[in-house]
Structures are given as C-alpha cells and as structure tokens.
Design a protein around this motif. Structure first.
Motif, PDB file in Angstrom:
ATOM      1  N   ASP A 209      49.692  12.506 -55.892  1.00 49.10           N
ATOM      2  CA  ASP A 209      50.962  11.811 -55.735  1.00 49.10           C
ATOM      3  C   ASP A 209      52.029  12.713 -55.134  1.00 49.10           C
ATOM      4  O   ASP A 209      52.740  12.317 -54.197  1.00 49.10           O
ATOM      5  CB  ASP A 209      51.448  11.267 -57.082  1.00 49.10           C
ATOM      6  CG  ASP A 209      50.646  10.057 -57.534  1.00 49.10           C
ATOM      7  OD1 ASP A 209      49.936   9.481 -56.694  1.00 49.10           O
ATOM      8  OD2 ASP A 209      50.726   9.702 -58.723  1.00 49.10           O
ATOM      9  N   SER A 210      52.180  13.924 -55.669  1.00 51.96           N
ATOM     10  CA  SER A 210      53.226  14.808 -55.168  1.00 51.96           C
ATOM     11  C   SER A 210      52.926  15.283 -53.755  1.00 51.96           C
ATOM     12  O   SER A 210      53.827  15.405 -52.920  1.00 51.96           O
ATOM     13  CB  SER A 210      53.413  15.998 -56.109  1.00 51.96           C
ATOM     14  OG  SER A 210      52.211  16.718 -56.254  1.00 51.96           O
ATOM     15  N   LEU A 211      51.655  15.533 -53.450  1.00 56.54           N
ATOM     16  CA  LEU A 211      51.297  15.931 -52.091  1.00 56.54           C
ATOM     17  C   LEU A 211      51.556  14.799 -51.106  1.00 56.54           C
ATOM     18  O   LEU A 211      52.077  15.019 -50.019  1.00 56.54           O
ATOM     19  CB  LEU A 211      49.826  16.340 -52.034  1.00 56.54           C
ATOM     20  CG  LEU A 211      49.491  17.745 -52.533  1.00 56.54           C
ATOM     21  CD1 LEU A 211      47.989  17.916 -52.646  1.00 56.54           C
ATOM     22  CD2 LEU A 211      50.080  18.791 -51.606  1.00 56.54           C
ATOM     23  N   GLN A 212      51.191  13.594 -51.491  1.00 55.21           N
ATOM     24  CA  GLN A 212      51.407  12.461 -50.597  1.00 55.21           C
ATOM     25  C   GLN A 212      52.893  12.240 -50.355  1.00 55.21           C
ATOM     26  O   GLN A 212      53.314  11.953 -49.231  1.00 55.21           O
ATOM     27  CB  GLN A 212      50.771  11.202 -51.177  1.00 55.21           C
ATOM     28  CG  GLN A 212      50.731  10.039 -50.197  1.00 55.21           C
ATOM     29  CD  GLN A 212      49.939   8.876 -50.732  1.00 55.21           C
ATOM     30  OE1 GLN A 212      50.448   8.072 -51.503  1.00 55.21           O
ATOM     31  NE2 GLN A 212      48.683   8.780 -50.345  1.00 55.21           N
ATOM     32  N   ALA A 213      53.701  12.390 -51.389  1.00 52.52           N
ATOM     33  CA  ALA A 213      55.146  12.269 -51.217  1.00 52.52           C
ATOM     34  C   ALA A 213      55.664  13.338 -50.264  1.00 52.52           C
ATOM     35  O   ALA A 213      56.579  13.093 -49.472  1.00 52.52           O
ATOM     36  CB  ALA A 213      55.844  12.370 -52.570  1.00 52.52           C
ATOM     37  N   ALA A 214      55.076  14.540 -50.321  1.00 53.44           N
ATOM     38  CA  ALA A 214      55.526  15.632 -49.470  1.00 53.44           C
ATOM     39  C   ALA A 214      55.227  15.365 -48.002  1.00 53.44           C
ATOM     40  O   ALA A 214      56.046  15.658 -47.134  1.00 53.44           O
ATOM     41  CB  ALA A 214      54.882  16.945 -49.909  1.00 53.44           C
ATOM     42  N   VAL A 215      54.063  14.807 -47.682  1.00 58.49           N
ATOM     43  CA  VAL A 215      53.682  14.644 -46.276  1.00 58.49           C
ATOM     44  C   VAL A 215      54.038  13.277 -45.711  1.00 58.49           C
ATOM     45  O   VAL A 215      53.946  13.074 -44.502  1.00 58.49           O
ATOM     46  CB  VAL A 215      52.169  14.897 -46.068  1.00 58.49           C
ATOM     47  CG1 VAL A 215      51.809  16.305 -46.497  1.00 58.49           C
ATOM     48  CG2 VAL A 215      51.313  13.869 -46.775  1.00 58.49           C
ATOM     49  N   ARG A 216      54.474  12.342 -46.550  1.00 56.45           N
ATOM     50  CA  ARG A 216      54.815  11.006 -46.057  1.00 56.45           C
ATOM     51  C   ARG A 216      56.282  10.654 -46.244  1.00 56.45           C
ATOM     52  O   ARG A 216      56.668   9.503 -46.097  1.00 56.45           O
ATOM     53  CB  ARG A 216      53.926   9.951 -46.722  1.00 56.45           C
ATOM     54  CG  ARG A 216      52.486   9.992 -46.210  1.00 56.45           C
ATOM     55  CD  ARG A 216      51.690   8.799 -46.661  1.00 56.45           C
ATOM     56  NE  ARG A 216      50.333   8.815 -46.139  1.00 56.45           N
ATOM     57  CZ  ARG A 216      49.909   8.074 -45.114  1.00 56.45           C
ATOM     58  NH1 ARG A 216      50.733   7.264 -44.499  1.00 56.45           N
ATOM     59  NH2 ARG A 216      48.654   8.157 -44.706  1.00 56.45           N
ATOM     60  N   ASP A 217      57.105  11.629 -46.584  1.00 57.11           N
ATOM     61  CA  ASP A 217      58.543  11.422 -46.643  1.00 57.11           C
ATOM     62  C   ASP A 217      58.904  10.259 -47.540  1.00 57.11           C
ATOM     63  O   ASP A 217      59.573   9.308 -47.130  1.00 57.11           O
ATOM     64  CB  ASP A 217      59.108  11.168 -45.239  1.00 57.11           C
ATOM     65  CG  ASP A 217      60.637  11.227 -45.241  1.00 57.11           C
ATOM     66  OD1 ASP A 217      61.200  11.854 -46.157  1.00 57.11           O
ATOM     67  OD2 ASP A 217      61.261  10.643 -44.343  1.00 57.11           O
ATOM     68  N   GLY A 218      58.484  10.324 -48.764  1.00 63.97           N
ATOM     69  CA  GLY A 218      58.856   9.275 -49.688  1.00 63.97           C
ATOM     70  C   GLY A 218      59.099   9.848 -51.058  1.00 63.97           C
ATOM     71  O   GLY A 218      58.648  10.942 -51.377  1.00 63.97           O
ATOM     72  N   ASP A 219      59.824   9.100 -51.858  1.00 67.91           N
ATOM     73  CA  ASP A 219      59.919   9.500 -53.248  1.00 67.91           C
ATOM     74  C   ASP A 219      58.512   9.458 -53.845  1.00 67.91           C
ATOM     75  O   ASP A 219      57.681   8.648 -53.449  1.00 67.91           O
ATOM     76  CB  ASP A 219      60.831   8.536 -54.028  1.00 67.91           C
ATOM     77  CG  ASP A 219      62.258   8.597 -53.522  1.00 67.91           C
ATOM     78  OD1 ASP A 219      62.671   9.687 -53.077  1.00 67.91           O
ATOM     79  OD2 ASP A 219      62.936   7.559 -53.554  1.00 67.91           O
ATOM     80  N   GLU A 220      58.277  10.331 -54.765  1.00 67.29           N
ATOM     81  CA  GLU A 220      56.963  10.360 -55.407  1.00 67.29           C
ATOM     82  C   GLU A 220      56.792   9.084 -56.221  1.00 67.29           C
ATOM     83  O   GLU A 220      57.402   8.910 -57.268  1.00 67.29           O
ATOM     84  CB  GLU A 220      56.838  11.594 -56.296  1.00 67.29           C
ATOM     85  CG  GLU A 220      55.449  11.761 -56.870  1.00 67.29           C
ATOM     86  CD  GLU A 220      55.317  13.049 -57.662  1.00 67.29           C
ATOM     87  OE1 GLU A 220      54.492  13.076 -58.598  1.00 67.29           O
ATOM     88  OE2 GLU A 220      56.047  14.013 -57.360  1.00 67.29           O
ATOM     89  N   SER A 221      55.984   8.173 -55.691  1.00 66.79           N
ATOM     90  CA  SER A 221      55.782   6.913 -56.392  1.00 66.79           C
ATOM     91  C   SER A 221      54.823   7.128 -57.558  1.00 66.79           C
ATOM     92  O   SER A 221      54.090   8.104 -57.615  1.00 66.79           O
ATOM     93  CB  SER A 221      55.233   5.840 -55.446  1.00 66.79           C
ATOM     94  OG  SER A 221      54.030   6.262 -54.866  1.00 66.79           O
ATOM     95  N   VAL A 222      54.836   6.185 -58.466  1.00 65.04           N
ATOM     96  CA  VAL A 222      54.090   6.346 -59.723  1.00 65.04           C
ATOM     97  C   VAL A 222      53.012   5.280 -59.798  1.00 65.04           C
ATOM     98  O   VAL A 222      53.249   4.112 -59.507  1.00 65.04           O
ATOM     99  CB  VAL A 222      55.040   6.224 -60.933  1.00 65.04           C
ATOM    100  CG1 VAL A 222      54.256   6.160 -62.236  1.00 65.04           C
ATOM    101  CG2 VAL A 222      56.007   7.395 -60.957  1.00 65.04           C
ATOM    102  N   GLU A 223      51.825   5.710 -60.214  1.00 64.48           N
ATOM    103  CA  GLU A 223      50.765   4.771 -60.528  1.00 64.48           C
ATOM    104  C   GLU A 223      50.737   4.537 -62.031  1.00 64.48           C
ATOM    105  O   GLU A 223      50.924   5.476 -62.813  1.00 64.48           O
ATOM    106  CB  GLU A 223      49.406   5.308 -60.072  1.00 64.48           C
ATOM    107  CG  GLU A 223      49.214   5.284 -58.580  1.00 64.48           C
ATOM    108  CD  GLU A 223      47.797   5.664 -58.180  1.00 64.48           C
ATOM    109  OE1 GLU A 223      47.377   5.251 -57.104  1.00 64.48           O
ATOM    110  OE2 GLU A 223      47.133   6.364 -58.967  1.00 64.48           O
ATOM    111  N   VAL A 224      50.504   3.295 -62.406  1.00 60.20           N
ATOM    112  CA  VAL A 224      50.419   2.954 -63.823  1.00 60.20           C
ATOM    113  C   VAL A 224      49.133   2.171 -64.068  1.00 60.20           C
ATOM    114  O   VAL A 224      48.594   1.536 -63.159  1.00 60.20           O
ATOM    115  CB  VAL A 224      51.629   2.115 -64.284  1.00 60.20           C
ATOM    116  CG1 VAL A 224      52.911   2.920 -64.174  1.00 60.20           C
ATOM    117  CG2 VAL A 224      51.747   0.815 -63.475  1.00 60.20           C
TER     118      VAL A 224
END
Length: 961
Positions: free
Chosen positions: A850-865
């Motif tokens: 999640d944090s890596l994807q947020a870093a490379v895709r310019d987004g807030d770190e979204s959350v999976e539930v």
C-alpha cells in the motif's frame, strides 16, 4: 579447518576467537551456535550455486570483465557474497546475544559495556553491516587495494541489510570510544577472519581478490541484491544447522549443505543458453505467420548493436504482445538475458497476461511455463496462479523463514514454511513467493508498479534491481503512466540502460514527448550521464518501431521503421450525447437530479440502439457515475442484460465479474442473434481488456485514453452483429457543449484528468457526419492534442485554454517535484560511481504494498479492509455469505479463502476515518490476517466511517451514502 595450522599462523589468542565468534545464535541456527566463519563459507557456497545455475550469462560476462578476464568473475562473486558479515567481528554484534557474548569474553576479546551502550545510543543504526563497511575498507586498503576498487566494494558490505550509508555514516560513533568497533586484539581478529575466509575459497590472499575494472553503479546494485539473496538462503536454519566446531568448517562441507538447500528449495534460472531463434520460430510459438508489423519489430531487434530500448507503437489488436515476446527471445539470445519481466498497467490486465506468457514460454520449452511468477497484491485470487501452487503443494504468498535477528529493523520475512523435497517442481520455487523477492524469479508478470518500486529509495531496493537485471523487460500500455509515475519510469529506465537490460515498450497511443523522454532516459543511463539529449524522429507511419542503443564506443544509434496495419481502418462514427453539468454551487438535490437526467438519456440511447439486440460497453470516469448509471439501466433492462464492473468490489467478486465479462464479450464467445448485453465499467475496461462491443458509450477522457476505449469497439472481425450496429459508433458524454464558450466537464472527469487535456480533446472531436479512421488517424490526433499549438482550440475557447494550460503546467511541476522525494537517485547524482550514500535521508516509503503504491502513483495511501458482518443480536461475526466465524472472529481453515476474498479497497478520502479500524481479536497472530483491518457491517450491510456511511452488496459494490 586445520586449527593447528591456524594457531601457527595467527597465534592461539586469535584462533580461540575464531573458535568462538558467533554468526547465528543457537535459537536461530537449529539449536547449535553457528560460528561466524561457518556462515561466511556457507554463503560463499550458495554463491557458487547462484553463479552456476541462476545468474544470467550477461551478468557472468560483466563480472568476468570486472575481475580481469574470462573465468575470473566467479571467484570474485563468491568472495563478495561471503564477506558480507565480516562486521560481526565486533563488540557491536557479539554483545547482542548474552550467551555468545560471555563465550567471546572468555576467549580473550573484551569491551567496555558502558561505552558500547553510549555509542549505540548515539547512533542507533551502527551495527554489524555498517561496521563491516568500515572494516572492509580499512583491511582491503592495508592489502594494497586501489582506492577506486575500495570505494565500490565497501558499500556492498555496509548495505547488505537493505540501505546504503555514506562513508561518514559508517564511522564508529564518537561516544563509543572504540568499544563498538573493538580495539587491540579485535583488529587482529578482524584481519584474520577475512584472511582465513579468503584463503578457504581459493584465493592466495586479499591482494589477489582485487578487481581490475570498476563496475557500473547498476551492476553494483545488482551485485548487492545477489549478496542479500545468498545471505538469506545461507541463513535458513532448515538447511544450515549451526556449526560450533571450527575444525568442521570447510568449503567442501558448506558445498554439501548448500547443494541440499538448493535442491530442496527448487531454485532454477530461466532459459540458460538460448540460440537466436530463426524466422520459423514465430509460427511455432503463436500458430500463425508474423504480420508485417510483427516482422518489422523482429527485424529491428536483430539489427541492434547492443542492448537498448525498443518502442513499439501499434493499434489495439495488432499483436504487439506476440511481437514483443518474439523479440524478447531474440534479445535474450543475443545479449545473454535469462528471463523476462512483463509489466502491465493494472492487476486486472496482469492476470490475462500471466496466462498468455505461460502459453508462450511453454511453446519455447514445456518446462518453462511452471517457472512464471504472477506478482501483484491480489494474485492469491487468480485461479490459474492458485491452481499452479496447489498442484505443487505450495501456498500462495507464503514467506521464507527469517534470516537475522540482529541489525534488521523492518522484518520482511513473515511465517516459516517447511522444507519440501520436490524432485521436479511444477511451480515457481517457494523462495520467490516471499516479500521483496518476486522479481528474482526467472519469469515474472506483474503490474508496472513492481518496476517502479525498483526506482524508489526504499530498503532492499537492490533485490528488485537484481531481479530486473539479467532479464528482458516488456512494458505494456506505457501511455497510462502520468507525469508523476513517469518520474519513476524514467528513473528505472536509467538504471536498466546502465545495466544493459533490453527494454521493449508497447503502446497504442504514445505522445511524441513521451517517446522522446523514454528513449533519452534509457540512453542517458547507458552513457552514465545526468542528461543526454537525442533527437528521436517522429515515426513516418503507424504501426512503427523505434529502436535506440548506445554502442560500446560511439554515439547513440536509432533505427526507426513503419509499416501498414494487417487490417483495414475502421471508420468510427463519433457522436456527442450532451450532459448538463452542474455548477460548483448547485445543491446536492440539483446535482442528483441532473445526474438522473444524464443516466436516463444514456438509457434512452441504449434502448434505441440495441432494439434489435447486440452488446454495448459503457465506460464512466468514476465509480459513483458507474453505479448510478447501472441502477438506471437495471431498472430498464433487468439484471440479466446489464453488468457492472469497477474497483470497489471485493477482490473475489471483482475477479468473478472480470472473468464473466471477458467470457461474455470475449473473442470466442458465440453471440445470440436476439440477445442484448450492456457492461457498465470504469477505466478497468480501458486497456488490455480483450472484449468486443458493438457499441461504445464513454465519458470524455484525454484523447489517447479515449482511443484506447474505442479499441474495445468492433475488435474482432468475425463477430456477428445486428444490422444497425455493423457501423462502429462511439457516443461521447460526460460534458456539456456550450454556445460561444468552452465546454463544461463532469466534476469527476476534471478532477482526474484536468481541464487542459479535456479541452484539447474536445477540440479534435469529429464534426457532424465525420468519422475517425482508426487506427490510421491515431498518431496524428494524439500528436495534435499533446502538442503545443494553441490554435488547436477554437478562438472562443482560447482564454480558458491558456488558463487551463498554466494550471496543468503548474500541477505537473509540483507533481514531478513531489515524486523526486521518493526517487532512488538524488538530483544531479546520476554520474556517481558508487552506491555510497544512495539511501540519502533514509528510506522514503514503507515496504508494504500500500505505501509503495501510494509513493509511485501519487495518491494518498488508500486502505484495504476485510468486510465482515455482525448483526445486532448475533453473538458471532460472519462472512458476507453468512458463514460463521466466532465470537472473536477466529477463522476456520475452510472459511479462510472466503474471508480473504472479502477484501475491498476504500476510496482515499476514507483513509483517515479508516485508521480507527483494527483486526478482529481472533486475527491477532494469524499469518495472513494479523495486519488486516476489519470493517464490520450491520444487518443492512452498512457501517459508519467517521461522518460517512458506507454500504456493500455484490451487485453495486461499496457505496458511500
């Protein structure tokens, strides 16, 4: 080892130390202390197997050159891997295990504990890895090494726990007063450990180890990853039980242990020695003769003088994938690559590519298909991947056992697996299924994010680069990378260019500036230059291929060619369905009313156009718009004729819906003559989504993405269609043309894409009675929209267009600057010669997906539930399907798959509110659920998150109410 001989050479005090210094504690070495020298030699023995059965030929040749000639690279590689833990010959490490520390003190090696504690507090990170960097540098300097060779070797030792410090960092903390590094006899023992290890693996002395050529930084990073790989394998206590008697330590004994581990783990390389395939190979692989564009790509890669970048631009359905796969074989054979990484834009597009890649490799060699790894966060729900592992008795995403209890801050290892003796493994080795190791597998299909992660300043980035080096890299749909993601893509291409990794870039709709940037980034890396300006010509036709490479000596070379498509252009009729767009100050009720009217208008259109049956694909730019339209269409046509697909279904439900959509609208599905089917989707259906629709309705999007959507229209010539739908038509909506001024765009569209590109796309739409000739018009239309010609816009739009352009340029600059804080290389440092200080400022993003994807895709770190249900009067938690868990949520094995399949990703705006969510009490300690947040729904399938209410059902997915 001969203890008597060692005593004569070094003296009894040093030998007593060698007999005592521990590398692994009893608790982590199968019940017996593992001597440090035993671990160094074990790692060297594993490195020999890596060289003999895993490394690409290109890597071996490069290391031979570094070491001084053919046949010399192997022993240098073995030494570099084995020497990694020499920093454990220090109080900094030996004091960490009380039992081992006491034994070391009794051998005569001492330290002042209070000073060591003070030094450790001053520099928390100064442990055996950094100590090893300092020791290596000093000892090798004493052996007469040239400073240029010292400067690249010591960071490999200092960085083997995942981050590269600077030379200043590895200096012993001042407050330690020498009690962490060790004084007096410690220095003699440090020298002796390196001497004894060096001679055990066959060198006459440390001076004989010295390389003659400084490798590129990319090769250094690859080497570092391989050092980590060898260390992790040699640290597996299942195969490397502790050796606490120095007399039993030998390279021969370690070779036996390593061979046993290698066989049990089932580690394998890729192609091995691969002959350059002949012209007949294409038909053998894919069952048909190459089309003109595919033959053109094959000819281009045969002409290349060295590894380079190949940009393939061709329309949807042209066969770019097969062209790239065939070209990859040629490139691998010519330049010594041993595998392939295929990067796709999304998880949804990775899954079908996994199937296609396995089919291709099976045609090359029937044994290769079982070595392909699927690499993305939801691979456990891919049926083919799951069946592949289950057939081999493996478990999806099971991690390899732990490695080192000291000096490692973020433990990436997870649950321990049992050794399995698999004589002929029919699935990828389990070792590759652990965290950060997937790219090391010989053949990998995953999201492009996996490559982008290799361009981030994160711990263990060297493992990712080691996985990419030695492969051919294929990147599909690269136009999907926006300005932010492109910073990471270009950084990755720089490293791949320097590493000599052949790269194939595929796109149907590539803007000229993007083509230029990709080629320049790769060539700048190949030249080890901060910048390299190259004039990349505009292709003279479509499909086209652009191949660029840098000869060993000389200027960059560019080969360009173009040909005609294998099929005739489609004359696509483009029509506009206006939509009233509410202003910013409209009330909620007014916005909902206008949305309802827009949905009804699309419903009327589909009822008319599909009166005689047929299929329609409707693409909305947001989940909310897709859900709203689906509700309207369901009421008109019934559930049997309408489907909904977007990213906010649970992973299991989304996988089922995707599979159903591909089956119902796929190329080999018979169409009922009077049937009607409508698929409402988001951007999931935009690319690498092999469906064929008679009719397309889509929200306006930037022209390259719009053309991608049109690629789903009349995709296969042999599909039956009703008479009235035999002329391809696309209906554009989601915006409001306005008399005398620029159009207004739906809020969601403007937020996602910005006004600038939407305005320029609206300006090139065909007028009444005109058509787009697809794919013939694609290059020109894309070039016009992405160009700088202000006259493209009508005069009455230009003021708004200039303002939108300024806003876009400002936004792009900001996003590019934001990306740089995560990039692997600091600005201006691409010409550095070593890895020292590569992790300047520390690691910039977490290591989880999640944090890596947020870093490379310019987004807030979204959350999976994980969605679970608990009704008011129910004592237990339940799955969405109603199966009972327990009062605390414990999950029985037979229900686990259902629980894991109930994961859904929340919209980023709910991330903060979701921070309060925790795992259920019964999930603590569970290997897969212990970090999972549970969202507990009530009897009506609703839950409160902050100030908002969300609901879920299998028909609409997650909705915000």
């Amino acid at each position: 080892m001969d203890v008597r001989e060692l005593s004569e050479r070094y003296g009894p005090v040093v030998v007593r130390a060698l007999e005592t210094l521990w590398g692994k504690s009893r608790e982590r070495a199968g019940g017996a202390t593992n001597l440090l020298l035993a671990h160094l030699v074990d790692t060297a023995a594993v490195a020999e197997l890596l060289w003999d059965g895993f490394l690409a030929r290109s890597t071996c040749l490069a290391l031979d050159e570094v070491a001084g000639g053919p046949g010399r690279g192997r022993r240098l590689f073995v030494w570099l891997c084995g020497a990694h833990d020499c920093g454990k010959v220090t109080p900094a490490h030996q004091r960490l295990w009380p039992e081992g520390a006491e034994a070391v003190r009794r051998s005569g090696l001492t330290w002042v504990e209070s000073a060591a504690v003070a030094g450790a507090k001053q520099q928390r990170r100064w442990r055996h890895d950094w100590a090893g960097g300092l020791i290596t540098r000093e000892v090798l300097a004493g052996a007469g090494w040239d400073v240029r060779q010292l400067d690249w070797v010591w960071p490999l030792v200092a960085g083997h726990h995942g981050a590269f410090p600077s030379l200043r960092d590895v200096q012993e903390p001042r407050h330690a007063k020498g009690q962490l590094r060790g004084r007096g006899t410690w220095r003699q023992v440090q020298q002796a450990v390196l001497d004894v290890f060096t001679q055990e693996i066959g060198f006459g002395g440390l001076g004989e180890v010295e390389p003659v050529v400084v490798p590129s930084r990319a090769l250094q990073l690859q080497l570092s990853g391989l050092v980590v790989m060898a260390d992790w394998i040699a640290s597996d206590e299942r195969f490397f039980v502790g050796v606490d008697d120095l007399r039993l330590v030998s390279l021969d004994a370690s070779r036996e242990r390593a061979a046993s581990a290698w066989q049990a783990l089932g580690l394998q390389g890729g192609w091995g020695a691969l002959a350059v395939p002949g012209p007949e190979a294409f038909r053998d692989r894919f069952g048909y003769a190459p089309r003109p564009s595919q033959a053109m790509v094959g000819e281009a890669v045969r002409r290349m003088g060295s590894p380079g970048i190949v940009v393939v631009e061709a329309p949807m359905g042209e066969g770019k994938t097969e062209a790239a796969q065939s070209a990859a074989e040629v490139l691998a054979a010519r330049f010594g690559a041993d595998g392939v990484f295929v990067g796709m834009p999304t998880q949804a597009t990775s899954d079908p590519m996994f199937t296609r890649t396995r089919r291709w490799l099976e045609a090359v060699d029937e044994h290769l298909a079982s070595r392909v790894v699927l690499l993305h966060g939801k691979r456990a729900f891919n049926r083919e991947w799951k069946a592949l592992l289950e057939d081999a008795g493996a478990y999806a995403d099971e991690a390899f056992c732990g490695v080192d209890e000291f000096g490692l801050e973020d433990d990436p290892y997870g649950v321990e697996s049992e050794a399995r003796d698999v004589p002929e493994r029919r699935a990828p080795a389990e070792w590759f299924l652990g965290s950060k190791r997937g790219l090391l597998a010989p053949f990998v299909v995953g999201t492009i994010d996996q490559l982008l992660y290799a361009a981030t300043r994160t711990r263990h980035v060297m493992l990712r680069m080691a996985g990419l080096a030695g492969k051919v890299v294929i990147l599909d749909e690269v136009h999907a990378c926006d300005v932010y993601m492109s910073q990471f893509l270009q950084e990755a291409l720089r490293w791949l260019g320097q590493a000599g990794v052949p790269v194939l870039v595929l796109s149907a709709t590539l803007a000229p500036a993007q083509r230029q940037a990709l080629v320049e980034a790769y060539l700048a890396g190949a030249a080890s230059r901060e910048e390299l300006r190259v004039q990349v010509p505009v292709p003279s036709g479509y499909p086209s291929v652009t191949a660029a490479w840098l000869p060993a000596s000389g200027e960059p070379q560019i080969h360009m060619d173009a040909t005609g498509s294998w099929r005739e252009d489609l004359g696509v009729r483009v029509r506009i369905v206006p939509e009233a767009v509410p202003g910013a100050h409209r009330s909620r009720q007014e916005r909902e009313r206008l949305q309802g009217e827009a949905d009804a208008r699309v419903g009327d259109l589909l009822a008319s156009e599909l009166a005689d049956g047929g299929t329609a694909l409707v693409i909305r730019n947001s989940v909310a718009r897709a859900q709203s339209l689906y509700e309207e269409l369901r009421g008109r046509f019934g559930r049997d004729e309408v489907r909904l697909l977007h990213a906010r279904f649970t992973v299991a439900r989304r996988a089922d819906l995707t599979e159903e959509s591909l089956r119902l609208l796929g190329p080999r599905t018979p169409r009922p003559r009077d049937g009607r089917l409508i698929l409402v989707a988001t951007q999931l259906a935009e690319q690498s989504f092999d469906v064929d629709a008679d009719l397309l309705v889509t929200d306006l999007a930037p022209v390259d993405l719009l053309l991608q959507r049109i690629g789903r229209l009349h995709r296969h010539e042999d599909t039956w269609r009703p008479d009235r739908l035999r002329v391809p038509q696309v209906f554009l909506t989601g915006f409001e043309p306005r008399e005398g001024r620029e159009p207004a765009f739906a809020f969601a569209s403007e937020m996602i894409y910005g006004r600038h590109l939407l305005l320029r796309t609206a300006a090139v739409l065909p007028g009444a009675g005109e058509v787009w000739s697809v794919p013939g018009d694609v290059p020109e239309v894309v070039a016009r929209v992405y160009g700088a010609d202000a006259s493209l816009l009508p005069q009455m739009w230009r003021e708004a267009g200039e303002e939108a352009c300024r806003e876009q340029e400002s936004r792009d600059r900001t996003r590019a600057e934001n990306a740089r804080q995560f990039l692997l290389t600091a600005p201006g440092e691409h010409e550095k010669r070593t890895l020292a200080g590569l992790h300047y400022g520390g690691s910039t993003a977490g290591s989880n997906e999640d944090s890596l994807q947020a870093a490379v895709r310019d987004g807030d770190e979204s959350v999976e539930v994980v969605l679970v249900v608990r009704e008011e009067d129910d004592a237990v938690f339940r799955t969405l399907a109603g199966r009972a868990l327990s009062v605390n949520g414990e999950v029985a094995p037979e229900v686990l798959e259902e629980v894991l399949g109930s994961v859904v990703r929340l919209p980023p705006k709910l991330t903060q509110a979701a921070a309060q969510l925790q795992p259920l009490p019964g999930w603590h300690g569970h290997p897969w659920l212990r970090h999972s947040r549970a969202l507990v729904l009530d009897a009506s399938r609703r839950a409160r998150l902050g100030d908002l209410t969300v609901s879920y059902d299998d028909e609409f997915g997650l909705r915000q109410e």
